[in-house]
Write a protein that holds these residues in place. Sequence first.
Motif, PDB file in Angstrom:
ATOM      1  N   MET A   1      -1.219 -11.477  -4.871  1.00 57.05           N
ATOM      2  CA  MET A   1      -0.516 -10.531  -4.460  1.00 57.05           C
ATOM      3  C   MET A   1      -1.145  -9.556  -3.092  1.00 57.05           C
ATOM      4  O   MET A   1      -2.362  -9.741  -3.162  1.00 57.05           O
ATOM      5  N   VAL A   2      -0.533  -9.080  -2.279  1.00 61.42           N
ATOM      6  CA  VAL A   2      -0.831  -8.319  -1.277  1.00 61.42           C
ATOM      7  C   VAL A   2      -1.640  -7.007  -1.616  1.00 61.42           C
ATOM      8  O   VAL A   2      -1.220  -6.324  -2.606  1.00 61.42           O
ATOM      9  N   GLN A   3      -2.826  -6.852  -0.942  1.00 57.64           N
ATOM     10  CA  GLN A   3      -3.469  -5.765  -1.073  1.00 57.64           C
ATOM     11  C   GLN A   3      -3.346  -4.603   0.030  1.00 57.64           C
ATOM     12  O   GLN A   3      -3.674  -5.095   1.195  1.00 57.64           O
ATOM     13  N   LEU A   4      -3.115  -3.448  -0.209  1.00 52.33           N
ATOM     14  CA  LEU A   4      -2.754  -2.795   1.278  1.00 52.33           C
ATOM     15  C   LEU A   4      -3.920  -1.740   1.211  1.00 52.33           C
ATOM     16  O   LEU A   4      -4.381  -1.431   0.503  1.00 52.33           O
ATOM     17  N   GLU A   5      -4.537  -1.784   2.398  1.00 46.95           N
ATOM     18  CA  GLU A   5      -5.700  -0.789   2.495  1.00 46.95           C
ATOM     19  C   GLU A   5      -5.190   0.464   2.856  1.00 46.95           C
ATOM     20  O   GLU A   5      -4.325   0.874   3.282  1.00 46.95           O
ATOM     21  N   ASN A   6      -6.171   1.476   2.677  1.00 47.20           N
ATOM     22  CA  ASN A   6      -5.921   2.879   2.987  1.00 47.20           C
ATOM     23  C   ASN A   6      -5.060   3.592   2.564  1.00 47.20           C
ATOM     24  O   ASN A   6      -4.430   4.487   2.918  1.00 47.20           O
ATOM     25  N   LEU A   7      -4.685   3.238   1.041  1.00 46.79           N
ATOM     26  CA  LEU A   7      -3.598   3.987   0.390  1.00 46.79           C
ATOM     27  C   LEU A   7      -3.988   5.491   0.188  1.00 46.79           C
ATOM     28  O   LEU A   7      -3.189   6.491   0.367  1.00 46.79           O
ATOM     29  N   GLN A   8      -5.382   5.483  -0.474  1.00 45.89           N
ATOM     30  CA  GLN A   8      -5.828   6.880  -0.640  1.00 45.89           C
ATOM     31  C   GLN A   8      -5.827   7.782   0.435  1.00 45.89           C
ATOM     32  O   GLN A   8      -5.509   8.870   0.615  1.00 45.89           O
ATOM     33  N   ALA A   9      -6.137   7.334   1.590  1.00 45.83           N
ATOM     34  CA  ALA A   9      -6.364   7.933   2.818  1.00 45.83           C
ATOM     35  C   ALA A   9      -4.913   8.418   3.500  1.00 45.83           C
ATOM     36  O   ALA A   9      -4.891   9.620   3.946  1.00 45.83           O
ATOM     37  N   ALA A  10      -3.815   7.541   3.295  1.00 41.79           N
ATOM     38  CA  ALA A  10      -2.634   7.844   3.516  1.00 41.79           C
ATOM     39  C   ALA A  10      -1.958   9.112   2.820  1.00 41.79           C
ATOM     40  O   ALA A  10      -1.334   9.882   3.130  1.00 41.79           O
ATOM     41  N   LYS A  11      -2.175   8.886   1.528  1.00 43.10           N
ATOM     42  CA  LYS A  11      -1.921  10.001   0.391  1.00 43.10           C
ATOM     43  C   LYS A  11      -2.437  11.365   0.970  1.00 43.10           C
ATOM     44  O   LYS A  11      -1.732  12.230   0.753  1.00 43.10           O
ATOM     45  N   GLU A  12      -3.670  11.366   1.161  1.00 47.14           N
ATOM     46  CA  GLU A  12      -4.370  12.510   1.567  1.00 47.14           C
ATOM     47  C   GLU A  12      -3.947  13.062   2.856  1.00 47.14           C
ATOM     48  O   GLU A  12      -3.741  14.368   2.935  1.00 47.14           O
ATOM     49  N   SER A  13      -3.552  12.282   3.898  1.00 46.38           N
ATOM     50  CA  SER A  13      -3.030  12.974   5.196  1.00 46.38           C
ATOM     51  C   SER A  13      -1.832  12.823   5.242  1.00 46.38           C
ATOM     52  O   SER A  13      -1.045  13.552   6.076  1.00 46.38           O
ATOM     53  N   GLY A  14      -0.956  12.129   4.388  1.00 48.11           N
ATOM     54  CA  GLY A  14       0.491  12.269   4.531  1.00 48.11           C
ATOM     55  C   GLY A  14       1.053  11.278   5.821  1.00 48.11           C
ATOM     56  O   GLY A  14       2.160  11.027   5.917  1.00 48.11           O
ATOM     57  N   ASP A  15       0.240  10.546   6.130  1.00 47.46           N
ATOM     58  CA  ASP A  15       0.679   9.588   7.260  1.00 47.46           C
ATOM     59  C   ASP A  15       0.396   8.302   6.890  1.00 47.46           C
ATOM     60  O   ASP A  15      -0.636   7.584   6.466  1.00 47.46           O
ATOM     61  N   TYR A  16       1.772   7.678   6.358  1.00 46.91           N
ATOM     62  CA  TYR A  16       1.827   6.249   5.905  1.00 46.91           C
ATOM     63  C   TYR A  16       1.947   5.361   6.899  1.00 46.91           C
ATOM     64  O   TYR A  16       2.093   3.883   6.534  1.00 46.91           O
ATOM     65  N   SER A  17       1.653   5.539   8.275  1.00 54.25           N
ATOM     66  CA  SER A  17       1.917   4.617   9.258  1.00 54.25           C
ATOM     67  C   SER A  17       0.957   3.504   9.041  1.00 54.25           C
ATOM     68  O   SER A  17       1.437   2.163   9.053  1.00 54.25           O
ATOM     69  N   ARG A  18      -0.217   3.754   8.848  1.00 53.19           N
ATOM     70  CA  ARG A  18      -1.234   2.699   8.658  1.00 53.19           C
ATOM     71  C   ARG A  18      -0.923   1.645   7.639  1.00 53.19           C
ATOM     72  O   ARG A  18      -1.253   0.550   7.602  1.00 53.19           O
ATOM     73  N   LEU A  19      -0.373   2.308   6.392  1.00 52.90           N
ATOM     74  CA  LEU A  19       0.173   1.280   5.569  1.00 52.90           C
ATOM     75  C   LEU A  19       1.406   0.588   5.801  1.00 52.90           C
ATOM     76  O   LEU A  19       1.264  -0.871   5.437  1.00 52.90           O
ATOM     77  N   ILE A  20       2.202   1.183   6.246  1.00 56.16           N
ATOM     78  CA  ILE A  20       3.377   0.181   6.798  1.00 56.16           C
ATOM     79  C   ILE A  20       3.010  -0.854   7.908  1.00 56.16           C
ATOM     80  O   ILE A  20       3.659  -1.900   7.700  1.00 56.16           O
TER      81      ILE A  20
END
Lengths: 143, 158
Positions: A1-20
């Motif tokens: 299964m894929v692991q996405l990095e920086n989920l928590q950071a994305a949630k805190e900043s509201g910037d999900y571009s690093r996730l996508i």
Amino acid sequence: MVQLENLQAAKESGDYSRLIEQIPYAQLLGVVMREDQGQPLFELPFSQHNIGNEHLPALHGGAIGGFLENAALLHLVWARESSEVPRTIDFSLDFLRSGKAQSLYARCDITKQGKRVANVRMTAWQEDESKPVAVARAHFLLS
Amino acid sequence: MQNLPLPVLNPALFDDVARWFCQIPHSATIGLEFVNGERGRATLRLPYNTALVGNPRTGVLHGGVMTSLIDTTSALSVFSLLAEREAIATLDLRIDYLRGATPGQPVYCTAECYRLGRQIAFTRATAYQEGNDQPIAHGVGTFMRESSQAQLGSKKGG
């Protein structure tokens, strides 16, 4: 299964571009994710490469489906606070109107989340949320 | 009889639509290629491309790409049965993801239009890879015929 990095950071900043960025196909389509009224809101900004019918012009049905599937996967990652991307078991898509050459939006709703399987409903619209372009439902394997 | 192949009903129309389908901006973006057509059936190929990956660690294609491949091939299978040009629109499409596609190899999709009604066409499709009898995905779809007149509600709705 894929692991996405920086989920928590994305949630805190509201910037999900690093996730996508970590999902090549989502990046290719141009999926954008943000929070709106405490829930993820997805946008597919209009792009020439998502066109299916140049005469109308209309968005490609496959691009609409791909957008909704990405939205559901990202919604599950967001809701479960888990970096694991679930696997799609099945995906059922109803096309209601043609998608015009403009931004497409989507919201998802987790109908049921079990230990192993989640059921998610997706709605895509353009100008008016009450006039959906497409609706879809899918099952995802969580573990 | 179903297994005895006949040529597509209108080869000029079919070839034109097949070429058009592969040149559509989104089809060209993912790299769809025409392979074969016969009466009631169509086959397209999706060459492997790292931009279409869903899982960068394994390199497995994203399920959403399969939606484009199956949708387009299914629509083309309808045209293999048409005598004259008309617009069709996908009403619904259901896809079962049976297993991940092997990275680095093209994915083929063969679709069959198993019922062409006056208003609705019914299709089923299989996505698979060379040298593997186990399909990657199954897709079942319905298409509205003469959709240019109805436009799926776009004139009154959206």
